[in-house]
Design a protein around this motif. Structure first.
Motif, PDB file in Angstrom:
ATOM      1  N   ASP A   1      10.114   0.083  14.329  1.00  0.00           N
ATOM      2  CA  ASP A   1      10.717   1.038  15.259  1.00  0.00           C
ATOM      3  C   ASP A   1       9.665   1.955  15.895  1.00  0.00           C
TER       4      ASP A   1
ATOM      5  N   ARG B   1       0.829  -1.195   0.000  1.00  0.00           N
ATOM      6  CA  ARG B   1       0.000   0.000   0.000  1.00  0.00           C
ATOM      7  C   ARG B   1       0.872   1.257   0.000  1.00  0.00           C
TER       8      ARG B   1
ATOM      9  N   LYS C   1       7.989  -0.457   9.869  1.00  0.00           N
ATOM     10  CA  LYS C   1       7.776   0.521  10.948  1.00  0.00           C
ATOM     11  C   LYS C   1       7.795  -0.106  12.336  1.00  0.00           C
TER      12      LYS C   1
ATOM     13  N   ASN D   1       2.627   4.436   1.081  1.00  0.00           N
ATOM     14  CA  ASN D   1       3.076   4.915   2.383  1.00  0.00           C
ATOM     15  C   ASN D   1       3.549   3.804   3.336  1.00  0.00           C
TER      16      ASN D   1
HETATM   17  N1  LIG Z   1       9.724   5.122  11.437  1.00  0.00           N
HETATM   18  C1  LIG Z   1       9.672   4.569  10.232  1.00  0.00           C
HETATM   19  N2  LIG Z   1       9.226   5.291   9.193  1.00  0.00           N
HETATM   20  C2  LIG Z   1       9.189   4.717   7.977  1.00  0.00           C
HETATM   21  C3  LIG Z   1       9.590   3.376   7.773  1.00  0.00           C
HETATM   22  N3  LIG Z   1       9.423   3.090   6.450  1.00  0.00           N
HETATM   23  C4  LIG Z   1       8.919   4.203   5.884  1.00  0.00           C
HETATM   24  N4  LIG Z   1       8.778   5.203   6.785  1.00  0.00           N
HETATM   25  C5  LIG Z   1       8.216   6.548   6.528  1.00  0.00           C
HETATM   26  O1  LIG Z   1       6.912   6.374   5.970  1.00  0.00           O
HETATM   27  C6  LIG Z   1       6.650   7.337   4.945  1.00  0.00           C
HETATM   28  C7  LIG Z   1       6.297   6.641   3.636  1.00  0.00           C
HETATM   29  O2  LIG Z   1       7.404   5.923   3.156  1.00  0.00           O
HETATM   30  P1  LIG Z   1       7.634   5.611   1.602  1.00  0.00           P
HETATM   31  O3  LIG Z   1       8.897   4.846   1.520  1.00  0.00           O
HETATM   32  O4  LIG Z   1       7.532   6.851   0.773  1.00  0.00           O
HETATM   33  O5  LIG Z   1       6.386   4.677   1.293  1.00  0.00           O
HETATM   34  P2  LIG Z   1       5.913   4.075  -0.119  1.00  0.00           P
HETATM   35  O6  LIG Z   1       4.740   4.901  -0.545  1.00  0.00           O
HETATM   36  O7  LIG Z   1       5.504   2.672   0.201  1.00  0.00           O
HETATM   37  O8  LIG Z   1       7.069   4.142  -1.062  1.00  0.00           O
HETATM   38  C8  LIG Z   1       7.895   8.199   4.842  1.00  0.00           C
HETATM   39  O9  LIG Z   1       7.676   9.374   5.608  1.00  0.00           O
HETATM   40  C9  LIG Z   1       8.985   7.333   5.492  1.00  0.00           C
HETATM   41  O10 LIG Z   1       9.997   8.099   6.070  1.00  0.00           O
HETATM   42  C10 LIG Z   1      10.074   2.622   8.908  1.00  0.00           C
HETATM   43  O11 LIG Z   1      10.426   1.429   8.859  1.00  0.00           O
HETATM   44  N5  LIG Z   1      10.091   3.280  10.104  1.00  0.00           N
END
Ligand SMILES: Nc1nc2c(ncn2[C@@H]2O[C@H](COP(=O)(O)OP(=O)(O)O)[C@@H](O)[C@H]2O)c(=O)[nH]1
Ligand SMILES: [Mg+2]
Length: 187
Positions: free
Chosen positions: A144, A32, A142, A34
């Motif tokens: 963490d 999905r 996520k 984000n």
């Molecule tokens: N804390 C934390 N934030 C994450 C993690 N993975 C992604 N994010 C944050 O979630 C948001 C969406 O990530 P993104 O990689 O653009 O998601 P995508 O749409 O699946 O490509 C961004 O603000 C990232 O910094 C994680 O493992 N831990």
């Protein structure tokens, strides 16, 4: 040993027919919007190479990154309608149906954020993937941001989805090494 740091962006393709001409095995990241696909790709490849696009309507379906001349790591913009990723469900489903038939596809990395319950569309998609023969590497993102009880809940949710093998990602060096190894082992 594949060097994940030796990576370069190859192309952004609107559909499978526009994929790179060079025949390399491929690993597709799905999840999905984000959920953390681009972030994980950047961590795996150790560079800011995949961008989280905020330009609605400009998102192409597939972004190909060539890793160490060995395989393509492929980013998809994510399913589910959000403000930023306007990929229609139909286009996404068609792309998946085409891709799972491709012999070059070695595995799908399915990213899930199980801090909350999934929606029906997520559950349907997971069931669909489970009945295809493609190998699935499940990454719970996520971690963490979760406390102990949320982590426990996330694992229970994964089991309820029939997912018993998964990797937990907190983007630490240890996590990244584990996911790199899992990807290397399916190529
Ligand atoms: N804390 C934390 N934030 C994450 C993690 N993975 C992604 N994010 C944050 O979630 C948001 C969406 O990530 P993104 O990689 O653009 O998601 P995508 O749409 O699946 O490509 C961004 O603000 C990232 O910094 C994680 O493992 N831990
Ligand atoms: Mg992204």
């Amino acid at each position: 040993m594949i060097d994940f740091r030796k990576a370069r962006f190859v192309t952004s393709a609107p559909d499978l027919s526009a994929c790179p001409k060079q025949e390399l095995p491929a690993v597709l990241m799905v999840g999905r919007s984000n959920v953390g696909k681009s972030t994980l790709i950047n961590a795996l490849l150790d560079q800011k190479i995949a961008f989280s696009s905020k330009k609605a309507g400009k998102t192409k379906l597939l972004n190909y990154f060539e890793v160490d001349s060995s395989f393509y790591l492929v980013d998809s913009p994510g399913y589910g309608s959000t403000l930023y990723a306007n990929i229609s469900t139909i286009n996404f489903a068609k792309m998946m149906e085409d891709y799972v038939k491709e012999p070059s596809l070695k595995a799908i990395v399915l990213l899930l954020d199980l801090r909350r319950d999934l929606g029906e569309d997520d559950k349907r998609f997971i069931k669909y993937l489970q009945q295809t023969k493609v190998k699935m590497l499940v990454v719970l993102t996520k971690f963490d941001q979760m406390n102990q009880s949320e982590r426990h809940k996330a694992k229970v949710r994964a089991n309820e989805l029939g997912l018993y093998q998964y990797m937990e990602s907190d983007l630490s060096a240890k996590t990244v090494a584990k996911i790199r190894l899992a990807i290397s082992s399916v190529l």
